[in-house]
Design a protein around this motif. Structure first.
Motif, PDB file in Angstrom:
ATOM      1  N   ILE A 231      -2.405   1.760  -8.207  1.00  0.00           N
ATOM      2  CA  ILE A 231      -3.533   2.983  -7.011  1.00  0.00           C
ATOM      3  C   ILE A 231      -2.193   3.953  -6.612  1.00  0.00           C
ATOM      4  CG2 ILE A 231      -5.465   1.672  -7.270  1.00  0.00           C
ATOM      5  CD1 ILE A 231      -5.339   0.812  -3.985  1.00  0.00           C
ATOM      6  N   PRO A 232      -2.545   5.390  -6.143  1.00  0.00           N
ATOM      7  CA  PRO A 232      -1.922   5.732  -5.205  1.00  0.00           C
ATOM      8  C   PRO A 232      -2.145   6.014  -3.649  1.00  0.00           C
ATOM      9  CG  PRO A 232      -3.064   7.157  -6.344  1.00  0.00           C
ATOM     10  CD  PRO A 232      -3.313   5.857  -6.728  1.00  0.00           C
ATOM     11  N   THR A 233      -0.432   5.607  -2.672  1.00  0.00           N
ATOM     12  CA  THR A 233      -1.191   6.298  -1.833  1.00  0.00           C
ATOM     13  C   THR A 233      -1.284   8.050  -1.968  1.00  0.00           C
ATOM     14  OG1 THR A 233       1.407   6.164  -1.303  1.00  0.00           O
ATOM     15  CG2 THR A 233      -0.042   4.622  -0.948  1.00  0.00           C
ATOM     16  N   PHE A 234      -1.909   7.935  -0.745  1.00  0.00           N
ATOM     17  CA  PHE A 234      -2.151   8.971  -0.136  1.00  0.00           C
ATOM     18  C   PHE A 234      -1.897  10.007   1.459  1.00  0.00           C
ATOM     19  CE2 PHE A 234      -5.026   8.644  -3.801  1.00  0.00           C
ATOM     20  CZ  PHE A 234      -5.163   9.721  -4.259  1.00  0.00           C
ATOM     21  N   ALA A 235      -1.057  10.485   2.131  1.00  0.00           N
ATOM     22  CA  ALA A 235      -1.106  11.133   3.006  1.00  0.00           C
ATOM     23  C   ALA A 235      -2.423  11.408   3.916  1.00  0.00           C
ATOM     24  CB  ALA A 235      -0.092  11.864   2.576  1.00  0.00           C
ATOM     25  N   HIS A 236      -2.906  11.879   3.245  1.00  0.00           N
ATOM     26  CA  HIS A 236      -4.595  11.915   4.687  1.00  0.00           C
ATOM     27  C   HIS A 236      -5.661  10.689   4.144  1.00  0.00           C
ATOM     28  CE1 HIS A 236      -5.679  12.921   0.530  1.00  0.00           C
ATOM     29  NE2 HIS A 236      -7.080  12.268   0.853  1.00  0.00           N
ATOM     30  N   VAL A 237      -5.111   9.605   3.830  1.00  0.00           N
ATOM     31  CA  VAL A 237      -5.863   8.469   4.397  1.00  0.00           C
ATOM     32  C   VAL A 237      -4.754   7.416   4.827  1.00  0.00           C
ATOM     33  CG1 VAL A 237      -6.947   6.550   2.530  1.00  0.00           C
ATOM     34  CG2 VAL A 237      -7.169   9.018   1.703  1.00  0.00           C
ATOM     35  N   ASP A 238      -5.333   7.242   5.808  1.00  0.00           N
ATOM     36  CA  ASP A 238      -5.058   5.622   6.281  1.00  0.00           C
ATOM     37  C   ASP A 238      -4.913   4.235   6.157  1.00  0.00           C
ATOM     38  OD1 ASP A 238      -3.419   4.183   8.038  1.00  0.00           O
ATOM     39  OD2 ASP A 238      -4.666   4.532   9.653  1.00  0.00           O
ATOM     40  N   VAL A 239      -4.501   3.908   5.127  1.00  0.00           N
ATOM     41  CA  VAL A 239      -4.688   2.462   5.066  1.00  0.00           C
ATOM     42  C   VAL A 239      -3.859   1.212   4.804  1.00  0.00           C
ATOM     43  CG1 VAL A 239      -5.044   3.317   2.177  1.00  0.00           C
ATOM     44  CG2 VAL A 239      -2.562   3.161   2.967  1.00  0.00           C
ATOM     45  N   GLY A 240      -4.235   0.023   4.886  1.00  0.00           N
ATOM     46  CA  GLY A 240      -3.188  -0.980   5.306  1.00  0.00           C
ATOM     47  C   GLY A 240      -2.708  -1.530   4.813  1.00  0.00           C
ATOM     48  N   PRO A 241      -1.635  -2.482   4.754  1.00  0.00           N
ATOM     49  CA  PRO A 241      -1.320  -2.836   4.307  1.00  0.00           C
ATOM     50  C   PRO A 241      -2.194  -4.741   3.831  1.00  0.00           C
ATOM     51  CG  PRO A 241      -0.175  -3.781   5.845  1.00  0.00           C
ATOM     52  CD  PRO A 241      -1.593  -2.957   6.580  1.00  0.00           C
ATOM     53  N   SER A 242      -3.009  -4.228   2.814  1.00  0.00           N
ATOM     54  CA  SER A 242      -3.632  -5.431   2.441  1.00  0.00           C
ATOM     55  C   SER A 242      -3.553  -5.396   0.704  1.00  0.00           C
ATOM     56  CB  SER A 242      -5.545  -5.313   3.088  1.00  0.00           C
ATOM     57  OG  SER A 242      -6.183  -5.932   2.043  1.00  0.00           O
ATOM     58  N   LEU A 243      -3.275  -6.682  -0.091  1.00  0.00           N
ATOM     59  CA  LEU A 243      -3.366  -6.605  -1.234  1.00  0.00           C
ATOM     60  C   LEU A 243      -4.819  -7.196  -1.942  1.00  0.00           C
ATOM     61  CD1 LEU A 243      -0.331  -9.228  -2.550  1.00  0.00           C
ATOM     62  CD2 LEU A 243      -0.919  -6.638  -2.257  1.00  0.00           C
ATOM     63  N   LEU A 244      -5.601  -6.802  -1.179  1.00  0.00           N
ATOM     64  CA  LEU A 244      -7.018  -7.673  -1.143  1.00  0.00           C
ATOM     65  C   LEU A 244      -7.871  -5.859  -1.498  1.00  0.00           C
ATOM     66  CD1 LEU A 244      -8.787  -9.372   1.253  1.00  0.00           C
ATOM     67  CD2 LEU A 244      -8.268 -10.027  -0.656  1.00  0.00           C
ATOM     68  N   ALA A 245      -7.167  -4.650  -0.915  1.00  0.00           N
ATOM     69  CA  ALA A 245      -7.542  -3.583  -1.175  1.00  0.00           C
ATOM     70  C   ALA A 245      -6.414  -2.690  -2.118  1.00  0.00           C
ATOM     71  CB  ALA A 245      -7.791  -2.542   0.330  1.00  0.00           C
ATOM     72  N   GLY A 246      -4.922  -3.414  -2.570  1.00  0.00           N
ATOM     73  CA  GLY A 246      -4.639  -3.160  -3.491  1.00  0.00           C
ATOM     74  C   GLY A 246      -2.776  -1.964  -3.065  1.00  0.00           C
ATOM     75  N   TYR A 247      -2.799  -2.008  -1.555  1.00  0.00           N
ATOM     76  CA  TYR A 247      -1.963  -1.681  -1.530  1.00  0.00           C
ATOM     77  C   TYR A 247      -0.811  -2.549  -0.499  1.00  0.00           C
ATOM     78  CZ  TYR A 247      -4.830   2.348  -0.721  1.00  0.00           C
ATOM     79  OH  TYR A 247      -5.344   3.850  -1.743  1.00  0.00           O
ATOM     80  N   TYR A 248       0.743  -2.295  -0.767  1.00  0.00           N
ATOM     81  CA  TYR A 248       1.620  -2.912  -0.252  1.00  0.00           C
ATOM     82  C   TYR A 248       2.219  -2.802   0.952  1.00  0.00           C
ATOM     83  CZ  TYR A 248       1.829  -6.409  -4.427  1.00  0.00           C
ATOM     84  OH  TYR A 248       1.035  -6.890  -5.405  1.00  0.00           O
ATOM     85  N   PRO A 249       2.712  -3.070   2.074  1.00  0.00           N
ATOM     86  CA  PRO A 249       3.336  -2.612   3.205  1.00  0.00           C
ATOM     87  C   PRO A 249       5.261  -1.943   2.990  1.00  0.00           C
ATOM     88  CG  PRO A 249       3.144  -5.129   3.065  1.00  0.00           C
ATOM     89  CD  PRO A 249       3.413  -4.555   2.188  1.00  0.00           C
ATOM     90  N   LEU A 250       5.118  -2.108   1.236  1.00  0.00           N
ATOM     91  CA  LEU A 250       5.929  -1.372   1.406  1.00  0.00           C
ATOM     92  C   LEU A 250       6.020   0.121   0.361  1.00  0.00           C
ATOM     93  CD1 LEU A 250       9.630  -3.226   1.644  1.00  0.00           C
ATOM     94  CD2 LEU A 250       9.070  -1.219   3.162  1.00  0.00           C
TER      95      LEU A 250
END
Length: 283
Positions: A231-250
C-alpha cells in the motif's frame, strides 16, 4: 495513523449562482459526533469573504487500510518463516565443504580463499534469488486471483508494485542467504551461524508483526521486508510504522538496502578474516 482526521481548506473565487435564491447554507456530510451525540467531531465550516467562499472540511481522507480490503503483501505473510530453510542451507553449504577440507577428504585448499568465498556467495545468492522469485512469482498473483475469484475485497495494487514485491522478496532472500554464509565463515559453527541469522532476520519481523518493537525493522536486516509493502504512503497522511496496518518504518527500497548492507558487511568481514595467515593444521 491512516485513520486520523485531516483538516482541509479550499477557497472558491469564481462562483455563479443559478436556479436558487436566498443565502448560502452548509451541511456537514458524514460528520461524526462525540459521545453526547450532539457535538460534531471535526466539524466543517464556510466563511464568506467578498466574492469568495472559504470552505473547511474535516475527515479521514486517507486510504482505507485495515477496512479497505485484503492487502497484497499478506500473500507473503509466511515469507519470514520461509527464509529459515534458506538460512540453514546457506550456512550448511559453507560448513560442509569447510569440514571436508579440514579432514582431508575434499579438494586441496584453494590458494585464494577470498575468491572461493566470493564464488560461494554468488552461488548461494543466485540459487536463493531464483528459488524465491519462482515461489513469490506464483504465490502473489495466484493468491490474489483466488481471492478475487471468490469475491473477496482486495485493495488495489499496480502492476509495478506487484512486480516490486515479487522481485524484491527474491532479492531479500538472496541477501539473507549471503548473510548466513558470511556468518558461517566468521564463526565456523553452522548452528551458531544459523541462530544468529534467524535472530537478525526472522525474529525482528515476527516481533514487529505481533506489534512489538517495530523499530527493529529499521536497524536489523529484517528491514528488508519493507520491500513487500503493497500500500502506498501519502504526504498528507500521517501513518505509524505498524505492520498491522501494512506500513514499515522505512520505505521499500531503503529497507532492502539495509538488508543488503548487512549481507555485504558480514561477507566483507569474513573475507578479511580469510586473508589472515592460517596456523591450524588438519588432523
Amino acid at each position: 495513523m491512516a485513520v486520523a482526521f485531516s483538516q482541509v481548506t479550499a477557497t472558491f473565487d469564481r462562483i455563479d449562482l443559478q436556479g436558487a435564491n436566498g443565502p448560502w447554507h452548509r451541511d456537514d456530510v458524514g460528520v461524526g459526533y462525540e459521545s453526547d451525540g450532539k457535538t460534531p467531531h471535526h466539524p466543517g465550516g464556510v466563511v464568506e469573504s467578498g466574492d469568495k467562499l472559504i470552505v473547511t472540511g474535516g475527515g479521514d481522507i486517507g486510504p482505507a487500510v485495515m477496512l479497505g480490503g485484503i492487502r497484497a503483501d499478506l500473500m507473503l505473510i509466511g515469507g519470514a518463516v520461509g527464509l529459515i530453510p534458506v538460512l540453514v542451507a546457506a550456512a550448511t553449504f559453507f560448513m560442509t565443504e569447510h569440514r571436508r577440507r579440514l579432514i582431508g577428504t575434499g579438494p586441496p585448499a584453494q590458494p585464494r580463499p577470498v575468491r572461493l568465498l566470493a564464488a560461494k556467495a554468488m552461488v548461494v545468492g543466485a540459487v536463493a534469488f531464483v528459488a524465491a522469485l519462482v515461489s513469490s512469482g506464483v504465490v502473489v498473483p495466484v493468491g490474489l486471483a483466488i481471492l478475487r475469484a471468490n469475491h473477496n475485497q482486495v485493495q488495489p495494487i499496480t502492476s509495478s508494485t506487484e512486480l516490486r514485491m515479487i522481485v524484491g522478496y527474491a532479492a531479500l532472500t538472496a541477501a539473507a542467504a549471503v548473510l548466513a554464509l558470511g556468518l558461517a565463515a566468521l564463526v565456523r559453527r553452522a548452528g551458531i551461524a544459523i541462530g544468529l541469522a534467524i535472530a537478525l532476520v526472522v525474529v525482528p519481523y515476527l516481533l514487529a508483526t505481533a506489534g512489538l518493537a517495530p523499530r527493529l525493522l529499521m536497524i536489523t536486516p529484517a528491514a528488508g521486508f519493507a520491500i513487500t509493502q503493497s500500500i502506498p504512503t501519502f504526504a498528507h497522511v500521517d501513518v505509524g510504522p505498524s505492520l498491522l496496518a501494512g506500513y514499515y518504518p522505512l520505505p521499500p527500497w531503503a529497507g532492502l538496502t539495509v538488508a543488503c548492507a548487512y549481507a555485504a558487511l558480514a561477507l566483507g568481514v569474513a573475507m578479511a578474516v580469510q586473508t589472515r595467515p592460517q596456523h591450524s593444521a588438519s588432523r
